[in-house]
Design a protein around this motif. Structure first.
Motif, short mmCIF file in Angstrom:
data_model
loop_
_atom_site.label_atom_id
_atom_site.label_comp_id
_atom_site.label_asym_id
_atom_site.label_seq_id
_atom_site.Cartn_x
_atom_site.Cartn_y
_atom_site.Cartn_z
N MET A 432 32.01 40.72 43.87
CA MET A 432 31.99 40.54 42.42
C MET A 432 30.56 40.64 41.90
N GLU A 433 30.09 41.89 41.80
CA GLU A 433 28.71 42.11 41.39
C GLU A 433 28.59 42.90 40.10
N ASN A 434 29.70 43.38 39.55
CA ASN A 434 29.58 44.24 38.37
C ASN A 434 30.86 44.16 37.53
N TYR A 435 30.78 44.77 36.37
CA TYR A 435 31.88 44.75 35.42
C TYR A 435 33.11 45.45 35.97
N GLU A 436 32.90 46.57 36.70
CA GLU A 436 34.04 47.33 37.21
C GLU A 436 34.89 46.50 38.17
N THR A 437 34.23 45.72 39.02
CA THR A 437 34.97 44.88 39.96
C THR A 437 35.68 43.74 39.23
N LEU A 438 35.04 43.19 38.23
CA LEU A 438 35.68 42.13 37.44
C LEU A 438 36.92 42.67 36.74
N ARG A 439 36.86 43.89 36.23
CA ARG A 439 38.03 44.49 35.59
C ARG A 439 39.15 44.70 36.60
N PHE A 440 38.82 45.14 37.80
CA PHE A 440 39.81 45.29 38.87
C PHE A 440 40.46 43.95 39.16
N PHE A 441 39.65 42.90 39.24
CA PHE A 441 40.17 41.54 39.45
C PHE A 441 41.18 41.18 38.35
N GLU A 442 40.80 41.41 37.10
CA GLU A 442 41.66 41.03 35.98
C GLU A 442 42.94 41.87 35.94
N GLU A 443 42.82 43.17 36.22
CA GLU A 443 44.00 44.04 36.22
C GLU A 443 44.99 43.61 37.29
N THR A 444 44.49 43.32 38.47
CA THR A 444 45.36 42.92 39.57
C THR A 444 45.99 41.56 39.30
N LEU A 445 45.21 40.65 38.74
CA LEU A 445 45.74 39.33 38.41
C LEU A 445 46.85 39.44 37.36
N ASP A 446 46.63 40.22 36.32
CA ASP A 446 47.66 40.40 35.30
C ASP A 446 48.94 40.98 35.90
N ASN A 447 48.77 41.96 36.80
CA ASN A 447 49.93 42.60 37.42
C ASN A 447 50.71 41.62 38.29
#
Length: 765
Positions: A432-447
């Motif tokens: 978790m070092e950048n915005y792109e990884t945070l977005r991946f985290f949020e997308e997967t969590l929502d799914n």
């Protein structure tokens, strides 16, 4: 099964009707076609349907009871049934058996992981007379994409990324035919109606594009290839120049590349493969398996200084078409450093354009990106990275509770949702070092919240205030939050997956974890249960000269360890290790001075830093270009069959302190006497095993606890873990460690969620 009573002559059995609810991984695995075939063969009427919480069946007829008895025993190989509920019903008068439209209301069901293409589909793909000859997306009910294409449940074609592809009349006929292997296969397609591959920028499509990629790879090119859960970046692994070029372009430094070979026999040319490892390689999950490499097997740039190679077998039809005829291809994740794996062709071309010479895209959408799983055998199979082929397969907990979320750590992040009796651990998210990884985290969590209909009432996070995951958690509104200490979470993850109750002696050793006292922990002995812990012992902290820079440059920690061991004689001790020659007298003196400045050299009890220091002192590795590199090199160097060790000073006070200063001096003494580095590396490992044993024995005598839980990234060291587990078991301890989740920080979130749920149950939050 008990024998059924014989019928009397002329007697007609009374019709029976049963409602059956089946829970588990029963969607996307051919379960409904199986139920249809079984019911039809037994002359039963009724129906089967997917629902939001599994599969519902109604069967009516004289053999309804026998059907229920046979149901689980003959289920498809990819199905995993967790419960079967039977409810007798009054007669209805069904005349036939049908698969009916899915019902979306209700609780939740488990989504099947993605699995490799099956032998039947491969045979068809290789048959010139078959209409799917060389078709890269061939699949059936027994194989193919699942989680990565599932938008929502129930698992039906409109709820997947295959929705845009309308089946042709031949595919529809297969889909509708109960006796066909593709009966209700949701991703069913063929060259006439399904997805296609395209070589971007060259206009080649289909088999022409595949053959063009093969030609490019043979010529030494680097090619991006869209797979099941994202893009790979590939080159010919037997071509030293191609591997070197890829390493330079990817800025990979010395981190090993993943490899793909066409079959197990080819892998055996490069690695030693045990029967258990062979079975793992060839399983439908198709992980990357870390294998002991043979000397001079492949170019050194594939895995510099590493004793293992990470091999996988092809798991999609496209992989089979591409790798056929090659000995081995590099198949590394298609991403920029520290960003998530790419899944979109246009984005990949923009992001990876400077890295690759060509890009093979396809138009079957990837909804959930997933890296390849990485596994190695250390006793049981253990995860280094848990992703494709395994997620979102749940961890069974044995008891229910409120919905909760553990957000994980920042390194090797994965999160955990607890829903009912299960923990759903996400695929590997990354650092978790950048915005792109945070977005991946949020997308997967929502799914996963949507798929499992989870509504967490509370979340748990790491205590480290600088973690991106902690910051995200703190910003969430309208939900209870709990900070869980890093090493407590490690041990709690073992307790959760093994169903351990009561207190355990937890040995949590890793590189870095934030302590409640604001210092850096990492070599911890805890007396704990799920509700809390006592720090009963730890390694004596050493300074990290320059802070994070010392993590990247272990020679700095080696110097500070020498200072802690020898005090005013540190220069002499380090001279015996050859440090002035290697780094310069002035540089060594500067780092010695820096080690005494607390504001520039934070203290750390991390066991990972201890291994770093030993590796640097021996001249094995003095730099970490990726996490754990120096420690891995030290393990690689350790000689088999060596039983010697070094002295360690253990202060058995209220909190036990383990001081490796004498071990450091012994190590340097052996080095000065000309003892082989391999022998010294083994003795160092043995020293750590002995020290842990002594502390655990003492804690057990004081506390009466006989159960030991081991976790933390340092335990990915096979030499250390195997010897420690055997020694503890030999002393009569019950020993547990992570198997369902990684020992590293990829398993942290399971422990966080477990602590949180138990605190909620206890009314302590």
């Amino acid at each position: 099964m008990a024998d059924k009573p014989e019928k009397r002559a002329g007697e007609v059995a009374a019709p029976q009707r049963l409602a059956i609810r089946v829970r588990g991984t029963v969607q996307g695995v051919g379960f409904r076609p199986y139920v249809f075939g079984l019911a039809a063969s037994m002359g039963l009427g009724g129906f089967v349907a997917n629902t939001g919480e599994g599969v519902v069946i109604e069967v009516e007829g004289p053999e309804a009871g026998a059907f229920a008895e046979r149901l689980a025993a003959g289920a498809p190989p990819l199905a995993s049934i967790t419960s079967v509920e039977l409810t007798p019903m009054p007669p209805h008068g069904y005349e036939d058996f049908r698969i009916i439209e899915s019902q979306s209301a209700g609780g939740f069901t488990h989504v099947s992981p993605d699995v490799s293409v099956c032998a039947d589909c491969l045979a068809e793909m290789r048959d010139p007379s078959d209409r799917r000859y060389r078709y890269p997306f061939i699949n059936c009910t027994n194989c193919g994409p699942r989680y990565t294409i599932t938008l929502r449940t129930p698992y039906d074609r409109p709820n997947t990324t295959m929705a845009p592809f309308e089946m042709c009349h031949l595919c529809r006929a297969e889909y509708d035919e109960p006796s066909n292997r593709r009966f209700h296969a949701q991703p069913n397609a063929c060259p006439a109606c399904g997805p296609r591959v395209t070589l971007m920028g060259e206009g080649a499509e289909g088999d022409e594009a595949v053959e063009r990629v093969r030609t490019l790879l043979r010529e030494g090119a680097v090619v991006a290839i869209k797979g099941l859960g994202g893009f790979h970046v590939a080159c010919d692994a037997t071509n030293p120049e191609a591997v070197r070029r890829l390493r330079e372009r990817k800025r990979r430094n010395r981190k090993p590349f993943a490899l793909m070979a066409p079959d197990v026999e080819t892998v055996k040319r490069f690695c030693r493969v045990s029967p258990e490892e062979e079975a793992l390689l060839a399983s439908p999950r198709r992980p990357i398996v870390l294998l002991r490499k043979k000397p001079n097997a492949l170019p050194e740039d594939v895995a510099p200084g590493n004793s293992r190679l990470g091999f996988m077998l092809p798991y999609t039809p496209l992989h089979h078409l591409i790798v056929d005829g090659f000995e081995a291809l590099v198949m590394t994740s298609g991403n920029l450093s520290e960003e998530p794996i790419q899944i979109d062709g246009e984005v990949a071309r923009r992001k990876l354009g400077d890295m690759v010479d060509a890009l093979l895209d396809h138009d079957r959408g990837i909804f959930m990106r997933a890296d390849d799983s990485v596994v190695k055998l250390s006793g049981p199979a253990r995860f280094v990275r848990r992703a494709r082929g395994y997620t979102p397969e749940p961890v069974a907990l044995g008891s229910g509770g409120p919905d909760v979320l553990g957000v994980g750590a920042d390194i090797k992040n994965a999160f955990t949702l607890m829903r009912g009796d299960y923990a759903i651990v996400s695929q590997h998210i990354g650092d978790m070092e950048n915005y792109e990884t945070l977005r991946f985290f949020e997308e997967t969590l929502d799914n996963l919240k949507s798929v499992y209909r989870a509504a967490p009432v509370a979340l748990a996070h790491d205590l480290h205030p600088g973690y991106l995951s902690t910051g995200w958690a703190v910003r969430q509104e309208g939900i209870k939050k709990l900070g869980v200490q890093h090493h407590h979470a490690h041990i709690a993850s073992v307790m959760a997956e093994h169903g351990l109750k009561g207190k355990v002696i937890g040995v949590a050793i890793d590189g870095t974890g934030y302590g409640p006292d604001g210092t850096i922990w990492g070599g911890e002995f805890l007396l704990c249960d799920a509700l809390g812990f006592e720090r009963a012992g730890h390694l004596v902290p050493v300074p990290l000269p320059g802070g994070e820079r010392a993590v990247r440059e272990p020679w700095r920690t080696a110097i500070s360890s020498g200072r802690e061991a020898a005090g005013g004689e540190a220069r002499k001790l380090l001279a015996e290790a050859g440090f002035p020659e290697r780094y310069g007298e002035d540089r060594v003196g500067a780092i010695l001075g820096l080690s005494g400045m607390k504001e520039f050299s934070p203290l750390s009890s991390g066991a990972g830093r201890l291994f770093d220091a030993a590796s640097a002192l021996l001249g094995i590795a003095d730099e970490n270009t990726f996490e754990g590199e120096a420690a891995m090199a030290l393990e690689t160097a350790a000689a088999e069959g060596e039983s010697g060790d070094y002295p360690v000073d253990i202060s058995f006070g209220e909190t036990m302190k383990v001081d490796f200063s004498f071990a450091i001096m012994g190590l340097i003494g052996d080095l000065k006497r000309g003892v082989e580095r391999e022998t010294i590396a083994a003795r160092f490992h043995n020293t750590v095993v002995t020290a842990v044993l002594r502390v655990v024995q003492k804690l057990s005598r004081l506390s009466g606890i006989g159960t030991v839980a081991l976790s933390g990234g340092v335990f990915q060291n096979d030499y250390l873990l195997s010897r420690l587990e055997a020694a503890l078991a030999g002393l009569g301890f019950d020993v547990y460690s992570n198997e369902a989740v990684p020992l590293n920080d990829g398993g942290i979130s399971l422990g966080q969620a477990h602590v949180l749920r138990e605190r909620l149950r206890a009314g302590d939050l």
